[in-house]
Scaffold this motif. Structure first.
Motif, short mmCIF file in Angstrom:
data_model
loop_
_atom_site.label_atom_id
_atom_site.label_comp_id
_atom_site.label_asym_id
_atom_site.label_seq_id
_atom_site.Cartn_x
_atom_site.Cartn_y
_atom_site.Cartn_z
N GLU A 1 -8.23 12.70 -1.91
CA GLU A 1 -7.10 13.27 -1.18
C GLU A 1 -5.79 12.65 -1.68
N MET A 2 -5.18 11.76 -0.92
CA MET A 2 -3.88 11.23 -1.31
C MET A 2 -4.00 10.04 -2.28
N ALA A 3 -5.14 9.41 -2.30
CA ALA A 3 -5.59 8.53 -3.40
C ALA A 3 -4.77 7.27 -3.63
N LEU A 4 -4.14 6.71 -2.61
CA LEU A 4 -3.54 5.39 -2.78
C LEU A 4 -4.65 4.35 -2.88
N PRO A 5 -4.51 3.35 -3.74
CA PRO A 5 -5.62 2.40 -3.95
C PRO A 5 -5.69 1.28 -2.93
N SER B 1 0.74 3.27 -8.25
CA SER B 1 0.77 4.52 -9.00
C SER B 1 -0.55 4.78 -9.73
N THR B 2 -1.53 3.94 -9.47
CA THR B 2 -2.85 4.07 -10.07
C THR B 2 -3.80 4.68 -9.03
N PRO B 3 -4.37 5.84 -9.30
CA PRO B 3 -5.19 6.50 -8.29
C PRO B 3 -6.39 5.68 -7.84
N ALA B 4 -6.70 5.79 -6.56
CA ALA B 4 -7.93 5.20 -6.02
C ALA B 4 -9.13 5.88 -6.68
N PRO B 5 -10.29 5.23 -6.69
CA PRO B 5 -10.61 4.00 -5.98
C PRO B 5 -10.16 2.75 -6.72
N ALA B 6 -9.94 1.69 -5.96
CA ALA B 6 -9.65 0.40 -6.56
C ALA B 6 -10.90 -0.12 -7.27
N PRO B 7 -10.74 -1.02 -8.22
CA PRO B 7 -11.92 -1.59 -8.89
C PRO B 7 -12.87 -2.25 -7.90
N ALA B 8 -14.13 -2.18 -8.18
CA ALA B 8 -15.14 -2.74 -7.27
C ALA B 8 -14.94 -4.23 -7.05
N ASN B 9 -14.42 -4.91 -8.06
CA ASN B 9 -14.22 -6.35 -7.93
C ASN B 9 -12.82 -6.72 -7.47
N ASP B 10 -12.04 -5.71 -7.06
CA ASP B 10 -10.67 -5.96 -6.61
C ASP B 10 -10.29 -4.88 -5.60
N SER B 11 -10.92 -4.92 -4.44
CA SER B 11 -10.81 -3.81 -3.49
C SER B 11 -9.42 -3.69 -2.86
N LEU B 12 -8.63 -4.75 -2.92
CA LEU B 12 -7.25 -4.70 -2.43
C LEU B 12 -6.34 -5.13 -3.58
N PRO B 13 -6.04 -4.20 -4.48
CA PRO B 13 -5.36 -4.56 -5.74
C PRO B 13 -3.90 -4.97 -5.58
N LEU C 1 -5.95 6.96 1.68
CA LEU C 1 -6.78 6.08 0.85
C LEU C 1 -7.97 6.78 0.22
N ASN C 2 -8.22 8.01 0.60
CA ASN C 2 -9.37 8.73 0.06
C ASN C 2 -9.08 9.13 -1.39
N TYR D 1 -9.68 21.28 -0.24
CA TYR D 1 -8.42 21.27 -0.98
C TYR D 1 -8.35 20.18 -2.04
N PRO D 2 -7.63 20.45 -3.15
CA PRO D 2 -7.42 19.41 -4.16
C PRO D 2 -6.56 18.28 -3.60
N GLY D 3 -6.75 17.10 -4.13
CA GLY D 3 -5.95 15.96 -3.71
C GLY D 3 -4.76 15.73 -4.62
N SER D 4 -4.18 14.55 -4.52
CA SER D 4 -2.98 14.23 -5.28
C SER D 4 -3.24 14.27 -6.78
N ALA D 5 -4.46 13.89 -7.19
CA ALA D 5 -4.78 13.90 -8.62
C ALA D 5 -5.16 15.28 -9.13
N PHE D 6 -5.40 16.26 -8.24
CA PHE D 6 -5.68 17.67 -8.55
C PHE D 6 -7.05 17.91 -9.18
N ASN D 7 -7.56 16.98 -9.99
CA ASN D 7 -8.81 17.27 -10.69
C ASN D 7 -10.04 17.04 -9.80
N LEU D 8 -9.83 16.46 -8.62
CA LEU D 8 -10.92 16.30 -7.66
C LEU D 8 -10.54 17.01 -6.37
#
Length: 306
Positions: free
Chosen positions: A207-211, A251-263, A203-204, A140-147
């Motif tokens: 899927e729901m894509a919270l960062p 409101s910014t889709p995951a993934p978080a930046p590699a250098n800021d894993s808990l934004p 957090l995926n 199934y598509p996630g919150s962002a729909f394009n993935l």
């Protein structure tokens, strides 16, 4: 593909949804890539195969999706009303009711458009219910729909809800327990595989894509059932000094930046509170999944044998 995803998500990364649908369409016997006629309303399948179409808009207009969203909104509103009019006095029932709210809460996705039960429909035993997706890509598509997620939504009834902690069964010489299709929600951390499974989709990125897990806690703290959460898990659950940019970050889709894993930048004390509340969220979800409303053990065969 998806080289921007952290290593922990790499094994679940799929190509963009349009590419997968196009492949699925080909397997159904199409000899030409479908493109909607000018001025025509595209079907979901044709739209997902066409780069000229707003995929999110078409998905939102699919009859199954409209129905599912209406059902989710109805269930969520009715459950919130139940909490406000008189929540149960039993702690177990309070936790279970909280789990129901969490599983039907679309605000726990980055775009506030997907709840857990969007992909785990009650009418089909808590698995995928959208016909065109079931007949093509299955996942199934996630919150962002394009993935799109990597796998079909598994049911969280019965076996999934009651799975033991992942362990090696010496007698059978095999691993037993855990949750998710590959048992990666081991249950070791929370002593409950279903609770750990419930923490995954928010957090995926597919899927729901919270960062950040703190985003789920923040969204709950701003929601209509905050008081029930605090009643169950304590008034400290949201005693967090949120940064000024928390809305933007969440409101910014995951993934978080590699250098800021808990934004969502929190003090160590506030991060500890957020982590604990995220664990409580998973435990409440698991309680509802194991409840008679989801896992009623109502088999007619079993009833006849009783």
């Amino acid at each position: 593909m998806h080289s921007h995803l952290p290593a922990r998500w790499a094994r679940f990364a799929f190509p963009p949804l349009a590419m997968i649908i196009a492949g699925a369409f080909a397997t159904l016997g199409s000899k030409a890539r479908p493109t909607p006629a000018e001025g025509a309303t595209p079907t979901l399948l044709a739209a997902l195969c066409s780069p000229q179409v707003d995929v999110a808009a078409v998905i939102a207009k699919d009859p199954d999706v409209i129905r599912i969203n209406a059902e989710l909104d109805t269930v969520f509103a009715a459950t919130v009303a139940q909490v406000r009019s008189g929540p149960p006095t039993s702690r177990y029932e309070q936790i279970t009711l909280l789990g129901k709210l969490l599983l039907n809460d679309k605000s726990l996705s980055v775009n506030r458009n997907v709840a857990c039960e969007t992909c785990h429909g009650p009418s089909v035993a808590q698995t995928g219910v959208v016909d065109i997706i079931n007949r093509t890509i299955v996942a199934y598509p996630g919150s962002a729909f394009n993935l799109v997620s990597a796998r079909k939504p598994q049911t969280y009834r019965y076996g999934a809800a009651f799975a033991p902690i992942l362990h090696y069964d010496e007698a059978r010489k095999t691993l037993v327990g855990g949750n998710f299709w590959d048992m990666r929600a081991t249950g070791v951390t929370l002593a409950n595989p279903a609770a750990e499974q419930g923490q995954g989709p928010p957090l995926n990125p597919l899927e729901m894509a919270l960062p950040d897990p703190a985003c789920a806690v923040y969204r709950i703290s701003r929601g209509p059932y905050r008081a029930l959460f605090e009643r169950v898990w304590g008034p400290q659950s949201f005693a967090i000094n949120w940064p000024a940019n928390v809305e933007k970050v969440c409101s910014t889709p995951a993934p978080a930046p590699a250098n800021d894993s808990l934004p969502v930048h929190l003090t160590s004390t506030d991060r500890g509170i957020a982590s604990a509340s995220y664990n409580f969220m998973g435990l409440a979800m698991a309680s509802y999944e194991a409840s008679p409303e989801i896992s009623p053990f109502s088999s007619k065969f079993d009833s006849a044998l009783a």
